[in-house]
Each structure stands twice: as structure tokens, then as C-alpha cells.
Design a protein around this motif. Structure first.
Motif, PDB file in Angstrom:
ATOM      1  N   LEU A   1       0.821  -1.210   0.000  1.00  0.00           N
ATOM      2  CA  LEU A   1       0.000   0.000   0.000  1.00  0.00           C
ATOM      3  C   LEU A   1       0.855   1.260   0.000  1.00  0.00           C
ATOM      4  CD1 LEU A   1      -2.782  -0.987   2.577  1.00  0.00           C
ATOM      5  CD2 LEU A   1      -3.061  -0.732   0.103  1.00  0.00           C
ATOM      6  N   ILE A   2       1.874   1.275   0.854  1.00  0.00           N
ATOM      7  CA  ILE A   2       2.735   2.457   0.937  1.00  0.00           C
ATOM      8  C   ILE A   2       3.506   2.659  -0.357  1.00  0.00           C
ATOM      9  CG2 ILE A   2       4.766   3.435   2.080  1.00  0.00           C
ATOM     10  CD1 ILE A   2       3.779   2.076   4.655  1.00  0.00           C
ATOM     11  N   THR A   3       4.086   1.588  -0.885  1.00  0.00           N
ATOM     12  CA  THR A   3       4.884   1.709  -2.103  1.00  0.00           C
ATOM     13  C   THR A   3       4.024   2.109  -3.294  1.00  0.00           C
ATOM     14  OG1 THR A   3       6.385  -0.005  -1.273  1.00  0.00           O
ATOM     15  CG2 THR A   3       6.540   0.553  -3.603  1.00  0.00           C
ATOM     16  N   MET A   4       2.887   1.430  -3.491  1.00  0.00           N
ATOM     17  CA  MET A   4       2.031   1.754  -4.623  1.00  0.00           C
ATOM     18  C   MET A   4       1.420   3.138  -4.479  1.00  0.00           C
ATOM     19  SD  MET A   4       2.283  -0.687  -6.774  1.00  0.00           S
ATOM     20  CE  MET A   4       0.941  -0.271  -7.878  1.00  0.00           C
ATOM     21  N   GLY A   5       1.037   3.518  -3.261  1.00  0.00           N
ATOM     22  CA  GLY A   5       0.510   4.863  -3.047  1.00  0.00           C
ATOM     23  C   GLY A   5       1.556   5.926  -3.344  1.00  0.00           C
ATOM     24  N   GLY A   6       2.781   5.698  -2.884  1.00  0.00           N
ATOM     25  CA  GLY A   6       3.858   6.655  -3.149  1.00  0.00           C
ATOM     26  C   GLY A   6       4.172   6.778  -4.632  1.00  0.00           C
ATOM     27  N   VAL A   7       4.180   5.635  -5.324  1.00  0.00           N
ATOM     28  CA  VAL A   7       4.432   5.654  -6.768  1.00  0.00           C
ATOM     29  C   VAL A   7       3.305   6.380  -7.503  1.00  0.00           C
ATOM     30  CG1 VAL A   7       4.543   4.207  -8.835  1.00  0.00           C
ATOM     31  CG2 VAL A   7       5.906   3.622  -6.835  1.00  0.00           C
ATOM     32  N   GLY A   8       2.058   6.103  -7.090  1.00  0.00           N
ATOM     33  CA  GLY A   8       0.929   6.768  -7.722  1.00  0.00           C
ATOM     34  C   GLY A   8       0.956   8.270  -7.542  1.00  0.00           C
TER      35      GLY A   8
ATOM     36  N   LEU B   1      -7.580 -10.725  -6.010  1.00  0.00           N
ATOM     37  CA  LEU B   1      -7.909  -9.659  -6.963  1.00  0.00           C
ATOM     38  C   LEU B   1      -7.054  -8.423  -6.716  1.00  0.00           C
ATOM     39  CD1 LEU B   1      -9.936  -8.888  -9.238  1.00  0.00           C
ATOM     40  CD2 LEU B   1     -11.369  -7.890  -7.446  1.00  0.00           C
ATOM     41  N   MET B   2      -6.928  -8.013  -5.453  1.00  0.00           N
ATOM     42  CA  MET B   2      -6.110  -6.844  -5.120  1.00  0.00           C
ATOM     43  C   MET B   2      -4.634  -7.110  -5.388  1.00  0.00           C
ATOM     44  SD  MET B   2      -8.050  -5.685  -1.584  1.00  0.00           S
ATOM     45  CE  MET B   2      -6.719  -4.580  -1.115  1.00  0.00           C
ATOM     46  N   GLY B   3      -4.196  -8.348  -5.118  1.00  0.00           N
ATOM     47  CA  GLY B   3      -2.803  -8.689  -5.365  1.00  0.00           C
ATOM     48  C   GLY B   3      -2.478  -8.694  -6.841  1.00  0.00           C
ATOM     49  N   GLY B   4      -3.407  -9.187  -7.668  1.00  0.00           N
ATOM     50  CA  GLY B   4      -3.173  -9.192  -9.102  1.00  0.00           C
ATOM     51  C   GLY B   4      -3.108  -7.803  -9.686  1.00  0.00           C
ATOM     52  N   MET B   5      -3.924  -6.887  -9.163  1.00  0.00           N
ATOM     53  CA  MET B   5      -3.949  -5.534  -9.695  1.00  0.00           C
ATOM     54  C   MET B   5      -2.778  -4.686  -9.190  1.00  0.00           C
ATOM     55  SD  MET B   5      -7.931  -4.330  -9.939  1.00  0.00           S
ATOM     56  CE  MET B   5      -7.454  -2.972 -11.026  1.00  0.00           C
ATOM     57  N   PHE B   6      -2.582  -4.687  -7.866  1.00  0.00           N
ATOM     58  CA  PHE B   6      -1.638  -3.722  -7.288  1.00  0.00           C
ATOM     59  C   PHE B   6      -0.604  -4.338  -6.338  1.00  0.00           C
ATOM     60  CE2 PHE B   6      -5.676  -1.230  -7.809  1.00  0.00           C
ATOM     61  CZ  PHE B   6      -5.256  -0.493  -8.913  1.00  0.00           C
ATOM     62  N   SER B   7      -0.521  -5.657  -6.278  1.00  0.00           N
ATOM     63  CA  SER B   7       0.378  -6.316  -5.317  1.00  0.00           C
ATOM     64  C   SER B   7       0.071  -5.882  -3.888  1.00  0.00           C
ATOM     65  CB  SER B   7       1.846  -6.014  -5.657  1.00  0.00           C
ATOM     66  OG  SER B   7       2.196  -6.576  -6.884  1.00  0.00           O
ATOM     67  N   THR B   8      -1.227  -5.715  -3.571  1.00  0.00           N
ATOM     68  CA  THR B   8      -1.649  -5.266  -2.235  1.00  0.00           C
ATOM     69  C   THR B   8      -2.686  -6.230  -1.674  1.00  0.00           C
ATOM     70  OG1 THR B   8      -3.322  -3.829  -3.247  1.00  0.00           O
ATOM     71  CG2 THR B   8      -1.200  -2.832  -2.706  1.00  0.00           C
ATOM     72  N   ALA B   9      -2.307  -7.485  -1.541  1.00  0.00           N
ATOM     73  CA  ALA B   9      -3.251  -8.510  -1.089  1.00  0.00           C
ATOM     74  C   ALA B   9      -3.486  -8.487   0.414  1.00  0.00           C
ATOM     75  CB  ALA B   9      -2.736  -9.896  -1.497  1.00  0.00           C
TER      76      ALA B   9
END
Length: 255
Positions: A29-36, A143-151
Motif C-alpha cells: 500500500l505504501i509503495t504503490m501509493g507513493g508511486v501513484g 484480486l487486489m494482489g493481481g492488480m496492485f500487489s496489495t493482497a
């Protein structure tokens, strides 16, 4: 990635790994949020790197803890998590190619809902939940893991309600995340969607994640676990709002 972008990504993953080790959640969550928010990478490329780094973090944590895994619950969750991971990955590729704003909006929504859900202290159940509930939460996580690696969030909530030792819960979750990461990276490889060589320099984050995991264990911050948890959840909520609102405004103005 340029040198500045690489340094930013390494710093982001180091912070995420440090927090993950202290709190037991939030690396993806932190990594994907920061990248976004920063645009350091495309979301599909960032998700691939997060999967690799999640696996590294998991292996490091499981070096001594694999004996505590609840293998029955692990198998039941994986039964639905893996198929839904394929669905999530397909959705990511479709939206990334045609609807970037919708993808950012979904990521912002996932982060907001996850932060609110993780803010609730799960009420412990008197008896173990049935296999169907583990399968249901496993499908959402896949589903969340497949989309954003946030399972993590749905499984963290469900497992911490179970009458199981905390060490068993932690090691089981880490094992699930590790296997999900293996399958997801296999999907990236076999679909031919490997990032460019420039993007793959993000793998320099592997030693950073390992060092941050070790540092969190040896030098935790002078904060109570509850205070640390609320700080992280507050930051996640704000990052989700910051991601989602511009996407909503852009979608409304282009209609």
C-alpha cells in the motif's frame, strides 16, 4: 528510471519495508501509493517490483518462522486467491492501456478502504471461521494482489479475528504473500510484459528492503505500536484521497 527517480524509489521502498516489519502490513500500500502520487513508475511496473520485494521481505521473515504456518488455512486461502490473482492482473493490464485515470481512482479507493478497514480493531471470534469465509477473503486478496500487489488488508483483517496465536497468523500471512508474489511475477514473465532495463534498476531496492527489515527489528522507533499504527493509517488515508480526487476531477471534466 533516472538517478533521481531511482533514489526516490529506493527511499520509498526502504520506508515501506521498515513500517511493514513494525506493523505487519502496508508494504504494498505504501509503495504503490507513493508511486501513484509521485509518478516515479507506471503502476504495472511498480506492481511487478513490489511483488519481487514482497517476496524478498517474506523470505527474510520466514527464515525461522515457517514452522508456525497454519497450513490448512494457507491451502484454503490459496485455492481462491490464485485464480483471482489472474483476474486482477488482466484488469490491471486492460485499464493501464486504456483508462489510466480509472486505474488511479481504483488504487486510491483501495488505499482509502484498506486504511479504514485496518483502523478497526478486529473483534476476536470464539471459534475458527469456516473454510468458505477464508476462500471469500482469499478471492478478494487475490484480486487486489493481481492488480496492485496489495493482497494484505482483507487477509490481515480476517486472520486477526481468528482464535489463533499471533505468531501463527503472522507467519501464515507472510507465506501467502510470498506465494502470491511468485505467481504474479510468473504472470508478468510469461505474458511478456517485463519492464525495461531502466525500470529493472528498481531491483536495487532488494538490499534496501533487507536492510530496512533488519533495522526495524534492531532499532524500532520510540513510539508505541498503537501510535505507529495510527500514523501509518492516517498517511495511507491521505495518500488515497490525494490519488483519487484528481482522477475523479479529470474524469468529470472530460465527459
Amino acid at each position: 528510471m533516472s538517478l533521481v527517480e531511482l533514489i526516490g524509489f529506493l527511499a520509498l521502498t526502504g520506508i515501506a519495508a521498515y513500517i511493514q516489519t513494525l506493523t505487519g502490513f502496508a508494504f504494498g500500500l505504501i509503495t504503490m501509493g507513493g508511486v501513484g502520487l509521485t509518478g516515479l513508475l507506471s503502476l504495472p511496473d511498480a506492481a511487478m517490483l513490489v511483488s519481487v520485494l514482497t517476496f524478498v521481505n517474506a523470505v527474510q521473515m520466514l527464515h525461522k518462522g515457517w514452522r508456525d504456518v497454519a497450513w490448512r488455512e494457507f491451502r484454503v486461502v490459496m485455492l481462491t486467491s490464485i485464480p483471482m490473482l489472474f483476474v486482477g492482473y488482466w484488469l490491471l493490464e486492460w485499464l493501464a492501456g486504456t483508462r489510466a485515470d480509472v486505474l488511479r481512482l481504483i488504487l486510491g479507493f483501495v488505499i482509502i478502504v484498506s486504511s479504514l478497514q485496518l483502523a478497526r480493531k478486529p473483534d476476536p471470534l470464539p471459534t475458527r471461521s469456516g473454510d468458505v469465509s477464508f476462500m471469500a477473503f482469499g478471492s478478494i486478496a487475490g484480486l487486489m494482489g493481481g492488480m496492485f500487489s496489495t493482497a494484505g488488508p482483507p487477509l490481515v483483517y480476517h486472520f486477526y479475528r481468528q482464535p489463533m496465536p499471533q505468531v501463527t497468523i503472522r507467519e501464515t500471512l507472510v507465506t501467502i504473500f510470498a506465494l502470491n508474489a511468485v505467481f504474479r511475477n510468473g504472470l508478468v514473465f510469461f505474458s511478456g510484459n517485463l519492464p525495461s532495463a531502466s525500470t529493472l534498476t528498481g531491483l536495487f531496492a532488494v538490499p534496501v528492503v533487507m536492510a530496512a527489515t533488519h533495522a526495524a527489528r534492531r532499532w524500532p522507533p520510540p513510539l508505541s505500536p498503537a501510535a505507529m499504527r495510527w500514523i501509518v493509517l492516517g498517511l495511507l488515508f491521505l495518500s488515497g484521497v490525494s490519488l483519487g480526487m484528481p482522477a475523479v476531477l479529470h474524469l468529470l471534466t472530460t465527459r
